[in-house]
Design an enzyme around this catalytic site. Structure first.
Site, PDB file in Angstrom:
ATOM      1  N   GLY A  14       0.836  -1.188   0.000  1.00 31.27           N
ATOM      2  CA  GLY A  14       0.000   0.000   0.000  1.00 31.27           C
ATOM      3  C   GLY A  14       0.872   1.239   0.000  1.00 31.27           C
ATOM      4  N   THR A  61      -0.083   3.985  -2.768  1.00 28.95           N
ATOM      5  CA  THR A  61      -0.937   5.022  -3.346  1.00 28.95           C
ATOM      6  C   THR A  61      -2.102   5.380  -2.416  1.00 28.95           C
ATOM      7  OG1 THR A  61      -0.431   4.014  -5.473  1.00 28.95           O
ATOM      8  CG2 THR A  61      -2.151   5.694  -5.457  1.00 28.95           C
ATOM      9  N   GLU A  92      10.448  -4.139  -9.667  1.00 31.02           N
ATOM     10  CA  GLU A  92       9.046  -4.181 -10.097  1.00 31.02           C
ATOM     11  C   GLU A  92       8.905  -3.691 -11.546  1.00 31.02           C
ATOM     12  OE1 GLU A  92       6.206  -1.236  -8.485  1.00 31.02           O
ATOM     13  OE2 GLU A  92       4.912  -2.953  -8.067  1.00 31.02           O
TER      14      GLU A  92
END
Ligand code: FAD
Length: 383
Positions: A121, A123, A241
């Protein structure tokens, strides 16, 4: 060596696994926006989600190029790795910045698949891409933190046991710099009274959610690294990522080119294969050229990453090029299929929707261009 030439044994094994999950499997899930539990279980069981975890903690200890090969093949086969790709790399924050005790406790369980750490988490609704404006706050109270706030687009939260949470531990105005005063907490969502998870239905089957933290207690021992330095830790994980998302886009692009080529060879209109018309074959060839160019950048970023060299700019450029190339290929493939491209059973319209995400998440194209403009080309920052 392009990614396509590397890790042939891994690629073949993943392709074989994917044949057990054909288009009809993904279509049924897509219709219901259901989680691909069987597919994730098979990947876990065969050890593909723990390739990046060192052998000392029960993983395969392979380089990022191996994880890229796994995800590319899933996407090339018509599947989608987004349901579980984060199980591969979210643990990186613990591996790089966690204490020995945290690594010993969590990494073996993540490697075996008994613990799912695939939600992160960052954003928030009001911060947008300006991460230093996040407002979710963790207040220290003795041996625990009390967390209040809200996150949005936290994917896989319903299918994860732990989540990596970036929150403020010092208000932005009181921090020495806006990027300081944020911390990373590992939140055990199995025992988090006060945490509400609300699914968000989107144009693709992505299991994304919004989260509400109403005084959620997190043991102080779940702080990763030092308090206040969390933004740096999260940034550290972003290169992996971006490279892996780039690899997924390459897989999507190759799927679209394969499908379009096959269809254009077989479909006859005006008494000849549509692929004999240059108006049909040139866009397919162009998509192939663009995918191969992007794959080269993904390979370059991967090599730098695996060599322990700085690769922030290359990882960003790889994600940008790959996501644009896969989107061009998606549009081309839809057009090549005429009306049939819009029919569910061909998988084109689903993959078209799925690959579009990657120009927005995990980072929008504009932010990458801004990075290149200001960090590489020395242009003035606009914000
Ligand atoms: C399906 C899905 C899954 C996601 N999963 C996760 C997840 O698991 N965890 C997580 O933390 N986040 C996740 N995200 C969030 C994702 O990373 C963000 O949506 C993305 O970074 C964009 O942020 P935003 O939506 O707040 O857009 P905004 O910040 O509101 O930006 C809107 C648009 O304006 C542009 N823009 C903003 N500022 C500028 C500027 N200064 N110059 C030029 N252009 C600008 C952006 O590029 C963007 O196109 C997910 C999102 C989606 C849709």
């Amino acid at each position: 060596m392009t990614p396509e030439d590397s890790h042939q044994d891994i690629r073949e094994a993943v392709r074989r696994l994917c044949t057990r999950f054909p288009g009809s499997y993904w279509q049924a899930l897509d219709r219901e926006r259901a989680y691909p539990a069987g597919f994730v279980k098979a990947l876990t069981y065969e050890g593909w989600l723990s390739v990046l975890i060192p052998e000392a903690y029960g993983g395969a200890g392979l380089p990022l190029s191996a994880a890229a090969a796994v995800l590319e093949e899933i996407h090339r086969s018509g599947g989608n790795g987004a349901a579980c790709h984060a199980q591969m790399y979210t643990m990186g924050v613990v591996l790089r910045h966690g204490s020995d005790a945290q690594k010993q406790l969590w990494l073996p369980q993540i490697a075996s698949g008994e613990l799912r750490l695939q939600a992160f988490g960052v954003t928030e609704p009001s911060s947008g891409v300006d991460t230093t404006r996040i407002a979710t706050f963790a207040r220290r109270d003795g041996d625990r933190y009390i967390v209040r706030g809200q996150k949005i687009w936290t994917s896989r939260a319903e299918y994860s046991d732990l989540m990596v949470l970036l929150c403020r531990t010092t208000p932005r105005e009181e921090a020495a710099r806006p990027s300081e005063g944020m911390s990373v907490l590992l939140v055990d969502m199995r025992e988090a009274p006060g945490l509400t998870i609300r699914p968000i239905r989107t144009m693709l089957n992505h299991a994304t959610t919004e989260l509400f933290f109403d005084d959620v207690e997190v043991p102080a021992g779940n702080l990763v690294g030092e308090e206040g330095r969390g933004f740096r830790y999260i940034l550290d994980g972003m290169n992996a990522e971006r490279i892996l998302i780039g690899a997924e886009c390459i897989g999507d692009g190759r799927f679209f080119v394969d499908r379009a080529s096959a269809y254009a060879r077989e479909r006859e209109v005006f008494g000849r294969p549509i692929g004999r018309n240059q108006g049909v074959q040139f866009p397919i060839a162009r998509a192939h050229v663009q995918i191969e160019a992007a794959a080269g950048m993904v390979a370059r970023a991967t090599d730098l990453y695996d060599g322990g060299r700085p690769c922030g700019t290359e990882a960003n450029m790889a994600k940008l090029l790959a996501s644009e190339a896969s989107w061009f290929a998606a549009d081309m493939c839809l057009q090549t299929h005429g009306g049939f491209g819009f029919a569910e059973e061909y998988d084109i319209e689903r993959k078209f929707r799925e690959t579009r995400l990657y120009q927005t998440a995990p980072i929008p194209t504009n932010l990458i261009l801004s990075h290149v403009a200001t960090h590489v080309l020395g242009l003035p920052k606009s914000f």
